[in-house]
Each structure stands twice: as C-alpha cells, then as structure tokens.
Design a protein around this motif. Structure first.
Motif, PDB file in Angstrom:
ATOM      1  N   ASP A   1       0.848  -1.210   0.000  1.00 40.94           N
ATOM      2  CA  ASP A   1       0.000   0.000   0.000  1.00 40.94           C
ATOM      3  C   ASP A   1       0.878   1.252   0.000  1.00 40.94           C
ATOM      4  OD1 ASP A   1      -2.360  -1.451   0.075  1.00 40.94           O
ATOM      5  OD2 ASP A   1      -2.735  -1.122   2.217  1.00 40.94           O
ATOM      6  N   LEU A   2       1.908   1.222   0.862  1.00 38.26           N
ATOM      7  CA  LEU A   2       2.755   2.416   0.947  1.00 38.26           C
ATOM      8  C   LEU A   2       3.562   2.607  -0.341  1.00 38.26           C
ATOM      9  CD1 LEU A   2       3.710   4.539   3.349  1.00 38.26           C
ATOM     10  CD2 LEU A   2       5.867   3.541   2.608  1.00 38.26           C
ATOM     11  N   ALA A   3       4.047   1.513  -0.907  1.00 39.98           N
ATOM     12  CA  ALA A   3       4.807   1.623  -2.163  1.00 39.98           C
ATOM     13  C   ALA A   3       3.897   2.201  -3.254  1.00 39.98           C
ATOM     14  CB  ALA A   3       5.349   0.253  -2.577  1.00 39.98           C
ATOM     15  N   PHE A   4       2.636   1.753  -3.267  1.00 39.16           N
ATOM     16  CA  PHE A   4       1.738   2.256  -4.307  1.00 39.16           C
ATOM     17  C   PHE A   4       1.347   3.717  -4.039  1.00 39.16           C
ATOM     18  CE2 PHE A   4      -1.477   2.356  -7.554  1.00 39.16           C
ATOM     19  CZ  PHE A   4      -0.846   1.620  -8.543  1.00 39.16           C
ATOM     20  N   ALA A   5       1.241   4.066  -2.758  1.00 38.03           N
ATOM     21  CA  ALA A   5       0.978   5.474  -2.417  1.00 38.03           C
ATOM     22  C   ALA A   5       2.125   6.348  -2.923  1.00 38.03           C
ATOM     23  CB  ALA A   5       0.806   5.624  -0.906  1.00 38.03           C
ATOM     24  N   LEU A   6       3.349   5.874  -2.755  1.00 37.77           N
ATOM     25  CA  LEU A   6       4.509   6.622  -3.260  1.00 37.77           C
ATOM     26  C   LEU A   6       4.465   6.717  -4.781  1.00 37.77           C
ATOM     27  CD1 LEU A   6       7.618   5.361  -1.227  1.00 37.77           C
ATOM     28  CD2 LEU A   6       6.795   7.720  -1.399  1.00 37.77           C
ATOM     29  N   LEU A   7       4.069   5.618  -5.414  1.00 32.74           N
ATOM     30  CA  LEU A   7       3.997   5.615  -6.884  1.00 32.74           C
ATOM     31  C   LEU A   7       2.980   6.663  -7.362  1.00 32.74           C
ATOM     32  CD1 LEU A   7       4.020   2.522  -9.179  1.00 32.74           C
ATOM     33  CD2 LEU A   7       2.318   4.300  -9.531  1.00 32.74           C
ATOM     34  N   LEU A   8       1.808   6.670  -6.743  1.00 35.44           N
ATOM     35  CA  LEU A   8       0.789   7.648  -7.145  1.00 35.44           C
ATOM     36  C   LEU A   8       1.255   9.074  -6.851  1.00 35.44           C
ATOM     37  CD1 LEU A   8      -2.511   5.894  -6.023  1.00 35.44           C
ATOM     38  CD2 LEU A   8      -2.036   6.786  -8.296  1.00 35.44           C
ATOM     39  N   ALA A   9       1.853   9.246  -5.666  1.00 36.00           N
ATOM     40  CA  ALA A   9       2.293  10.595  -5.278  1.00 36.00           C
ATOM     41  C   ALA A   9       3.368  11.116  -6.230  1.00 36.00           C
ATOM     42  CB  ALA A   9       2.815  10.577  -3.843  1.00 36.00           C
ATOM     43  N   ALA A  10       4.287  10.205  -6.630  1.00 33.19           N
ATOM     44  CA  ALA A  10       5.354  10.624  -7.548  1.00 33.19           C
ATOM     45  C   ALA A  10       4.793  10.851  -8.944  1.00 33.19           C
ATOM     46  CB  ALA A  10       6.460   9.566  -7.572  1.00 33.19           C
ATOM     47  N   ALA A  11       3.885   9.945  -9.383  1.00 27.74           N
ATOM     48  CA  ALA A  11       3.337  10.064 -10.749  1.00 27.74           C
ATOM     49  C   ALA A  11       2.535  11.353 -10.890  1.00 27.74           C
ATOM     50  CB  ALA A  11       2.453   8.854 -11.058  1.00 27.74           C
TER      51      ALA A  11
END
Ligand code: DGY
Length: 322
Positions: free
Chosen positions: A108-118
């Motif tokens: 979840d956190l890795a995907f949150a980072l992915l969305l935040a960066a994207a």
C-alpha cells in the motif's frame, strides 16, 4: 525454575508481549522512538537468552560473541540486514523475522509513493501552500498516467507480488524479475518475466522489493539508472543501499528520471542535508512501509511468539535460514 531473560529493544504495547511476560523475565527498553544505546544493548544481550530487536539494532559478531547464553534473536521486521547471519550460525543463535504479515501494508505504501510521484502530489501541495496557485493552466503540475503504463517489479516475492496486484488494478502492465519465472503469478496477473536489464529498459515505473544482501547492494547503480526509460519513475521501499544514491541524484537532477518515491535511505534517519532531499521530484518518507497500527502489532506479536517457541524448545514460526 529460573525463568529465561528476554530483552526487548523498544517499548511495545504490553498486550503484544503477553505470552512472553507469562513465561520469562522480560526487560523492555522504555523508549519508543529512541533506539537503545549500543553499550546498553551489549550489556543486556550478554545476560539474555532472547532478544526482540528492531531493524535499527546491529546484531553482529561483537554482540553475539559477548552473549554466550543467547538462543534466539527475533527481529521485528521482514528484513534482517542488521544481523550478521554468518556470526549467528557460528554462535548457534536462531534468527527469526516477520514475513507474510506486512505485505499489504508495505505494498500500500509503495503504491501510495507511486501515485504521489506520478501525480506530483507533494510538489503540488507545497506550491499551493506557498501561494503559487495563480490559476488553472493546461500543463501545470501535469503528471504521468498509470493506465496502460508498464510497472516493473524488481523482486517478485510476497511484497512485490502485492505491489503488482495494485498496479494491475490500475490498468498497468506488469513485468518482474525474480530468481526464476513464477507461473502462478504470471497466470494471475499476466505478469511477464524479464532480466533486470530488460525490465529497466521497458518499464515506466520501477518498484524495488529485494532484500539487502551483498548481491543486491547498489543493484540499481549508474548503469542501471541509465538503462531506465527517459521520464521513468523509481520507487524504493526495500532498503536504501539497494540504490546508488549519488547516481540517483544525478539521474533525477538531469531530468533523465521524472521522479522517485523513497521510503528508505542508505543512512537512516536520512540526513536533512542529503542531496536527494533538495529535489522537488523526490517524494520522501521516513521508512514507513509496514507502519499501520494493525501490522506493527502483528509483527510485534509474531516476534514475541518466535521467542516463546524457541524458549519452550519448539521450532520457531518464521526462522531465517542460516
Ligand atoms: C521491514 O520489515 O523490513 C521493513 O523495512 C520495516 O517494517
């Protein structure tokens, strides 16, 4: 009968230690956010049969040689790069970790980072708060689409696969590296196995999920970053030292990579003057991968149960192979 002595290196909610408290003399470092000083840890370890450690505690030859009664070290983390496994084997100490209970929280956190960066979320929020939102404009703070983009999972273990499931849900194509192809994973998500070099060259987003070992130290170096697609995004929730941070800084500041989402650093806490923290296209978190209340409590209970098992002469639940 003399009860075994156990040292727990951080304050934890008492209920997570209930089983241990009934069976052993348990000493707990009273601080939650201040690590136990090295000298204190060495002195406690020398008198203990079991240690419940955090990833910030170094368990090395010095500690193990000075702790002849030590039977088990239960690390409250899935990673165990803070522990010298060769030394543990030599000293006959069982090592355990907490696999399987933090996969979803970490993904979840890795995907949150992915969305935040994207979608450039921290950058956008900073600009709004600094009064730089002067009106709508067509490409202001425009980010990257996820649907149809390729997500490269480096290390398709449990957490990597959980990350891939999230990517699939957002319409991404999944590539992965692993020790070998994983047919069940491929059948579930249509994921495709690649060499690291090919995965880097084909992915719009690369997410790292390998443990830190001598083989994976700086796995993503200057050459690997150069192989990544122009405008790609790198996500690291594994360990900081898996990436050459100087090379990552260069790739981001030169604009070769669009962004990075980082939860881990080669030195933690990351120094405030670290060059990566000066870049607007770095989303930086303080090692929060598994940080949900439920997950951390489950990790603590599992670590305590591992100790209890060893002290009672049973097999540990989740041993690390030595
Ligand atoms: C782990 O478990 O190794 C994480 O990095 C911390 O939760």
């Amino acid at each position: 009968m003399v009860r075994a002595r156990v040292f727990v290196t951080r304050r934890l909610p008492e209920e997570t230690l209930a089983g241990l408290l009934g069976a052993a003399e348990v000493y707990v470092w009273p601080e939650e956010s201040v690590p136990v000083p090295r000298e204190f840890l060495l002195s406690e370890a020398s008198e203990c049969e079991a240690l419940l450690t955090m990833l910030s505690d170094r368990v090395d030859e010095e500690l193990l040689a000075a702790s002849p009664g030590l039977k088990v070290v239960a690390n409250m983390a899935v990673g165990y790069d803070n522990i010298d496994l060769d030394a543990a084997r030599r000293h006959g100490v069982v090592i355990t970790n907490t696999p399987g209970v933090l996969d979803d929280a970490t993904a979840d956190l890795a995907f949150a980072l992915l969305l935040a960066a994207a979608r450039r979320l921290p950058e956008a929020e900073r600009m709004l708060r600094q009064g730089q939102w002067t009106g709508w404009s067509p490409l202001w703070l425009a980010g990257k689409d996820l649907r149809g983009a390729t997500l490269g999972i480096v290390g398709a273990g449990r957490i990597g696969q959980a990350m891939a499931r999230r990517g699939k849900g957002f319409g991404m194509r999944i590539l992965y590296t692993a020790r070998g192809p994983k047919p069940a994973f491929e059948a579930e998500l249509g994921a495709e196995y690649r060499s690291l070099a090919d995965l880097l060259a084909e992915s719009d987003f690369v997410s790292l999920h390998v443990p830190l070992t001598p083989k994976t130290r700086e796995l993503i170096g200057r050459k690997e970053l150069a192989r990544m697609k122009p405008g790609a995004v790198l996500i690291n929730t594994a360990r900081g030292a898996v990436v050459d941070e100087d090379a990552l800084y260069d790739a981001l500041s030169a604009g070769h990579l669009q962004a990075a989402g980082l939860d881990v650093y080669s030195v933690e806490p990351v120094p405030l003057d670290h060059p990566l923290l000066t870049l607007p296209n770095v989303v930086a978190l303080p090692h929060l991968g598994s940080a949900t209340v439920e997950t951390r409590l489950t990790m603590a209970r599992l670590a305590a149960d591992n100790i209890l098992a060893v002290l009672q002469g049973r097999s540990p639940l989740t041993p690390v192979s030595l």
